[in-house]
Every structure is written in C-alpha cells, then in structure tokens.
Design a protein around this motif. Structure first.
Motif, PDB file in Angstrom:
ATOM      1  N   VAL A   1       0.995  -1.238   0.139  1.00 48.03           N
ATOM      2  CA  VAL A   1      -0.126   0.085  -0.125  1.00 48.03           C
ATOM      3  C   VAL A   1       0.922   1.240  -0.115  1.00 48.03           C
ATOM      4  O   VAL A   1       1.400   1.649   1.067  1.00 48.03           O
ATOM      5  CB  VAL A   1      -0.838  -0.065   1.312  1.00 48.03           C
ATOM      6  N   HIS A   2       1.202   1.746  -1.219  1.00 45.99           N
ATOM      7  CA  HIS A   2       2.163   2.993  -1.116  1.00 45.99           C
ATOM      8  C   HIS A   2       1.197   4.188  -1.620  1.00 45.99           C
ATOM      9  O   HIS A   2       1.466   5.057  -1.188  1.00 45.99           O
ATOM     10  CB  HIS A   2       3.029   2.745  -2.274  1.00 45.99           C
ATOM     11  N   LYS A   3       0.207   3.813  -2.440  1.00 48.19           N
ATOM     12  CA  LYS A   3      -0.583   4.825  -3.006  1.00 48.19           C
ATOM     13  C   LYS A   3      -2.241   4.622  -2.628  1.00 48.19           C
ATOM     14  O   LYS A   3      -2.479   3.551  -2.640  1.00 48.19           O
ATOM     15  CB  LYS A   3      -0.648   5.354  -4.515  1.00 48.19           C
ATOM     16  N   LEU A   4      -2.794   5.632  -2.206  1.00 50.84           N
ATOM     17  CA  LEU A   4      -4.102   5.463  -1.889  1.00 50.84           C
ATOM     18  C   LEU A   4      -5.156   6.175  -2.712  1.00 50.84           C
ATOM     19  O   LEU A   4      -4.791   7.459  -3.157  1.00 50.84           O
ATOM     20  CB  LEU A   4      -4.334   6.127  -0.255  1.00 50.84           C
ATOM     21  N   ILE A   5      -6.471   5.718  -2.879  1.00 50.35           N
ATOM     22  CA  ILE A   5      -7.169   6.257  -3.653  1.00 50.35           C
ATOM     23  C   ILE A   5      -8.189   7.137  -2.886  1.00 50.35           C
ATOM     24  O   ILE A   5      -8.883   6.528  -2.037  1.00 50.35           O
ATOM     25  CB  ILE A   5      -8.024   5.130  -4.541  1.00 50.35           C
ATOM     26  N   LEU A   6      -8.343   8.209  -2.980  1.00 51.89           N
ATOM     27  CA  LEU A   6      -8.928   9.089  -1.903  1.00 51.89           C
ATOM     28  C   LEU A   6     -10.693   8.899  -2.412  1.00 51.89           C
ATOM     29  O   LEU A   6     -11.190   8.920  -3.492  1.00 51.89           O
ATOM     30  CB  LEU A   6      -8.759  10.607  -2.389  1.00 51.89           C
ATOM     31  N   PRO A   7     -11.532   8.584  -1.527  1.00 55.48           N
ATOM     32  CA  PRO A   7     -12.806   8.127  -1.402  1.00 55.48           C
ATOM     33  C   PRO A   7     -13.786   9.426  -1.494  1.00 55.48           C
ATOM     34  O   PRO A   7     -14.440   9.881  -0.520  1.00 55.48           O
ATOM     35  CB  PRO A   7     -13.137   7.412  -0.114  1.00 55.48           C
ATOM     36  N   GLU A   8     -13.699  10.274  -2.538  1.00 55.00           N
ATOM     37  CA  GLU A   8     -14.429  11.484  -3.066  1.00 55.00           C
ATOM     38  C   GLU A   8     -15.513  11.447  -3.365  1.00 55.00           C
ATOM     39  O   GLU A   8     -16.565  12.109  -3.272  1.00 55.00           O
ATOM     40  CB  GLU A   8     -13.543  12.175  -3.926  1.00 55.00           C
ATOM     41  N   ASN A   9     -16.036  10.094  -3.967  1.00 57.07           N
ATOM     42  CA  ASN A   9     -17.415  10.075  -4.277  1.00 57.07           C
ATOM     43  C   ASN A   9     -18.303   9.650  -3.186  1.00 57.07           C
ATOM     44  O   ASN A   9     -18.699   8.510  -3.045  1.00 57.07           O
ATOM     45  CB  ASN A   9     -17.434   8.808  -5.259  1.00 57.07           C
ATOM     46  N   ILE A  10     -18.677  10.688  -2.643  1.00 54.65           N
ATOM     47  CA  ILE A  10     -19.733  10.485  -1.500  1.00 54.65           C
ATOM     48  C   ILE A  10     -21.138  10.676  -1.919  1.00 54.65           C
ATOM     49  O   ILE A  10     -21.421  11.558  -2.908  1.00 54.65           O
ATOM     50  CB  ILE A  10     -19.517  11.426  -0.282  1.00 54.65           C
ATOM     51  N   SER A  11     -22.336   9.964  -1.496  1.00 57.41           N
ATOM     52  CA  SER A  11     -23.452  10.188  -1.995  1.00 57.41           C
ATOM     53  C   SER A  11     -24.220  11.151  -1.143  1.00 57.41           C
ATOM     54  O   SER A  11     -23.633  11.806  -0.184  1.00 57.41           O
ATOM     55  CB  SER A  11     -24.313   8.735  -1.558  1.00 57.41           C
ATOM     56  N   ASN A  12     -25.432  11.394  -1.737  1.00 60.74           N
ATOM     57  CA  ASN A  12     -26.307  12.295  -0.900  1.00 60.74           C
ATOM     58  C   ASN A  12     -27.138  11.830   0.305  1.00 60.74           C
ATOM     59  O   ASN A  12     -28.222  12.365   0.642  1.00 60.74           O
ATOM     60  CB  ASN A  12     -27.254  12.904  -1.795  1.00 60.74           C
ATOM     61  N   LEU A  13     -26.514  10.714   0.884  1.00 64.18           N
ATOM     62  CA  LEU A  13     -27.265   9.849   1.819  1.00 64.18           C
ATOM     63  C   LEU A  13     -27.417  10.984   3.007  1.00 64.18           C
ATOM     64  O   LEU A  13     -26.582  11.661   3.674  1.00 64.18           O
ATOM     65  CB  LEU A  13     -26.433   8.793   2.302  1.00 64.18           C
ATOM     66  N   SER A  14     -28.852  10.946   3.445  1.00 66.95           N
ATOM     67  CA  SER A  14     -29.186  11.662   4.765  1.00 66.95           C
ATOM     68  C   SER A  14     -29.645  10.641   5.627  1.00 66.95           C
ATOM     69  O   SER A  14     -30.902   9.947   5.131  1.00 66.95           O
ATOM     70  CB  SER A  14     -30.114  12.888   4.247  1.00 66.95           C
TER      71      SER A  14
END
Length: 494
Positions: A270-283
């Motif tokens: 694990v050298h590079k991490l993928i940023l979890p930017e795809n967040i939903s409109n969950l309320s």
C-alpha cells in the motif's frame, strides 16, 4: 489486417499498463476489507467472540442430560484394627486385608424451573476379605431414581436461563460493533497516510517553486527591482522548504508503515491510496437511527445484563437470609450376595428420604446487611443505566446531525481547495511578472495548503461520522440492511 492487429496490441498494452499502475493503489473500501480479514485487531476480536460462544455452548450443554461413569477399580487396605474378643472379654488388634471395587453409571438432568436435579443410576460393588476369614461378597443396585431438591432456596439455574442467552446476544453484537471500531481505526490510518502524502506533495512543490522564485528574485535584486529583505525572505523560503520536505517524507514513511503494519501486509504493497471522494447524498433519519441504536447496540444489552445480575444478587441474599432446606429422595432396587449372579436376582426395594434444614439464629445482622446492600446496589445500577441511556441517545443524535451536515462541508471545502489552487496559480504568475510581493505570494501559498488540508480533514470526518453511526446502530444505511445479517455467514463458520 495489420492495422487492426497494431490497434489491438496497442489497446492491450495500454490496459496492461493501467492494471499494473493500479496494483499499488488501494481504495478505502479495500483497506476496510483487509482490516476486517487480516489485521491483528480482527483476529483478536474473533477469538474473543469464540470464547463467549463456547461459554454459551457450555451453558446449553448443562441443560441437557448428563451421563457419567464413576469407578474405583481397586481400593486395597491392609491394616491393624481394634476388635472385641468375646472369649477373653477384651479388645485386641487384628490384622485386616480387603480389596474393594466399585462402579456407578448415572444419568442426571438439572431442573432449571425448580433448581433441583433428577437422576437415574446403577451401581455395583465387590468386597474381598483376606486372612483368617477369607470371604467375597457383591452388592448391586440395578436401578435407582432420585431427586435432590433445595426448598425455598436461591435458584441459580433459573437466573442463568435469563442471563446466558442475553450474554451471548450481547457478545454477538459486541463482536459486530468492535469490527466497526476496526473500521474507524483503519479510516484514521488511511487518512493519516493521505494527509502525509499531501504534505509531502506540498513540500515538494514548495521546494521547487521556492527555488524558482529565489532565482527570479536574485535577478530582480541585481536590477534593484526588489529589496534585499525580500530576497532574504525568498532564500529563507528555500531553506524552510528543504526542511519541510525532509520532515514530510519522514512522516509519510511512518504513516505508510503504520497502515501496512495494521493491515499485516507487505510494507511496499500500500504505497498510494485512492481518495474516497465519491460520497452520496445520503441523509440519515435521526429517529430511525435512534430506534436502531436502542435495539442493536450492545451497550444497552450490557445495562440490561447488569440489572438482571443486580436483581439476582438481591434474591440470592434474600433467600440466604432465611432458613435453608433440602429434600433428597430416591427409590431403587438393591441386593447383596456372595456371587455376582445372585446379586442381581430378586432385588429388594430401597427407599431413601432425607430432609435437612439449616436455620440462622444469630448473625448480628450480617445477612440483613447483605440484603440491604444488594437492594442499594440494584437501585444504583438502575439509575446509572438510565443516565447512560440518556447520554448514549444524545451522542447518537449528535453524530447523526454531524453526518447530515458534513456533506455540505465536504463540498464547500472541495470547492474552496479548487479556488485556492487557482488563486495561487494566478498569484504565482503575477509574481513572475513582477506584479506581486513575496508576502502576498506566501499568503496565497498558505491559503492553498490550508484549503487542501481542510478538504481532506472534512472528508475524513465524513467517513468517521458514517462508520461511528454504523457502530452505534449496527446498521448499514447505504445497503439498508442489518449488519448482523451480513455477519451471519461469518458467525456460523466460527
């Protein structure tokens, strides 16, 4: 045909290169999956749950009939014993030698509703005497049924029938809840590495830019376009950028090491991490979250367990402060003879009934004191449970509020980071054109770095809030399902 072959080969090589590039990258979901399967924390939680599982299985086994075999293969005795000699009218010592053998098979069943035990058994005994009066005899009890029943006494089995299933249900929910704690720890380490990587990138960019700006500054100083103090400030920026780069590289290595150590994988994986930017409109609905938390969270089951144990202690001290009575009754067939065959012929009835009573007469208030103490402890536990439930409800509500507001913070901070980057690029060009001072450029750089870090911290908080709520409720709001259902297969395999 050749053109098609060239194009196909090119596409294959492109896809192969992209797949290799992705091998050393890992998303947050992949990190969480590894944390649940390979981390030492996951292994520890699994073994702790298995211990509780075997404890519950032992309780279930106690409720089933118990078959046992007890044996004394030989009990040899050679000693001098006192005997009365009727001829001489005096006691005298005689040598005695004997060999005794015994076996008993018993089937017993605990009665949880009465606290007693019912049993059926069969036994066999053989006695061999040696010496002046050599003899052999057998005694048998082909069948006997009996009951041992405490009267008006504390019934531990009744209370265990309430506690044991509750403790096991709590253990399952604790195990699932603790897996969410593992998720929270993994998220912390994931974003620690992401932030460390960002700091290293910022430091590397700053070093490159500060060196470039210093070179520009020297040229401008030669033509008196900037003051010496500004040139010195540019030189200081170069030195500080070099220091920050070394520090950031060290912190990045430590962050990578911490994450890989936690996941128990190769340190280079694990050298590079993928940023979890795809967040939903969950309320998340606060009322639904509260209902699920009150239903599923092991903390409230623990409070219920504590209350039952307190009530159990009250009853125990109350019953023990009174008289104790026990009924021991049995009926069977019994015979004795000088041969084994005869010992099983025409057995005689055997009845035994024993009633024992123990009455406390004077204990200087000791039993009464224990009873009053148990009552007080029970009331304290009840009030503490009520307070913890109120605190817990408030904590869940606050986490839901924080989560529902967090997406707005993430979106705004992301936009702010983009704007800050564009602003810095514009200011950098203005400085190169001689239209901006060093201090103004430094201010733009600080704002750019702060905006990027703010965005990552808000994104980190978003996922921490979500998995915290998931820990409280044991419910996956994205999949809309109970976590216990997702863990059923894993729990059955343990």
């Amino acid at each position: 045909m050749k053109l098609k072959l060239i194009i196909s080969t090119y596409l294959f090589m492109l896809l192969w290169h992209n797949s290799l590039a992705q091998q050393n990258k890992m998303s947050l979901e992949q990190v969480l999956d590894l944390a649940q399967t390979k981390s030492l924390d996951a292994f520890l939680q699994k073994n702790m749950f298995q211990a509780r599982q075997w404890e519950y299985k032992s309780y279930l086994a106690d409720r089933l009939p118990n078959l046992s075999l007890g044996m004394t293969p030989f009990d040899y005795n050679r000693s001098f014993v006192s005997r009365y000699n009727s001829v001489n009218n005096q006691d005298e010592f005689k040598e005695q030698q004997s060999l005794y053998s015994y076996a008993r098979m018993s089937l017993s069943q605990n009665l949880s509703f009465t606290g007693g035990t019912i049993y059926v058994d069969s036994d066999f005994g053989r006695l061999q005497n040696y010496g002046d009066t050599d003899s052999r005899s057998y005694t048998t009890t082909p069948v006997r049924i009996g009951l041992i029943q405490p009267l008006f006494a504390y019934n531990e089995q009744k209370w265990m029938s309430k506690l044991a299933p509750l403790k096991f249900a709590k253990a399952k929910k604790e195990y699932i809840s603790n897996t969410q704690v593992i998720n929270l720890k993994a998220i912390e380490l994931f974003f620690n590495q992401v932030l460390a990587s960002l700091n290293e990138q910022i430091a590397s960019t700053n070093k490159k830019n500060s060196s470039l700006l210093y070179d520009i500054g020297k040229k401008r100083f030669e033509i008196a376009a900037i003051k010496e103090s500004e040139l010195l400030n540019l030189e200081l920026n170069v030195l500080q950028a070099n220091i920050e780069l070394v520090k950031s590289e060290k912190l990045l290595q430590q962050a990578c090491f911490d994450l890989n150590l936690f996941l128990d994988i190769d340190k280079e994986f694990v050298h590079k991490l993928i940023l979890p930017e795809n967040i939903s409109n969950l309320s998340i609905d606060a009322g639904l979250a509260m209902d699920l938390a009150l239903k599923n969270n092991p903390l409230l089951l623990e409070e219920k367990q504590n209350q039952i144990q307190a009530e159990m202690e009250v009853e125990k001290t109350k019953k023990e402060s009174r008289f104790q009575a026990t009924l021991n009754a049995s009926y069977g067939l019994n015979q004795q003879a000088e041969s084994l065959k005869s010992a099983y012929e025409k057995p005689l009835d055997q009845q035994k009934v024993k009633f024992s009573v123990e009455i406390p007469l004077l204990d200087w208030g000791k039993r009464r004191g224990k009873y009053k103490m148990a009552l007080s402890d029970s009331e304290v536990i009840r009030l503490q449970a009520k307070q913890r439930e109120m605190d817990f409800a408030q904590e869940v509500s606050q986490k839901v509020i924080d989560f529902n507001l967090q997406k707005s913070l993430v979106d705004n901070s992301k936009r702010a980071a983009i704007v800050a980057q564009k602003s810095y690029d514009v200011n950098l060009q203005l400085f190169k054109d001689g239209k901006l001072t060093v201090l103004e450029l430094d201010d733009a750089l600080r704002k750019q770095s702060a905006a990027q870090k703010d965005y990552l911290n808000h994104l980190k908080d978003y996922w921490l809030y979500y998995y915290s709520i998931q820990q409280y409720t044991l419910y996956d709001f994205r999949a809309k399902t109970e976590l216990e259902k997702l863990f059923e297969t894993r729990l059955r395999e343990m």
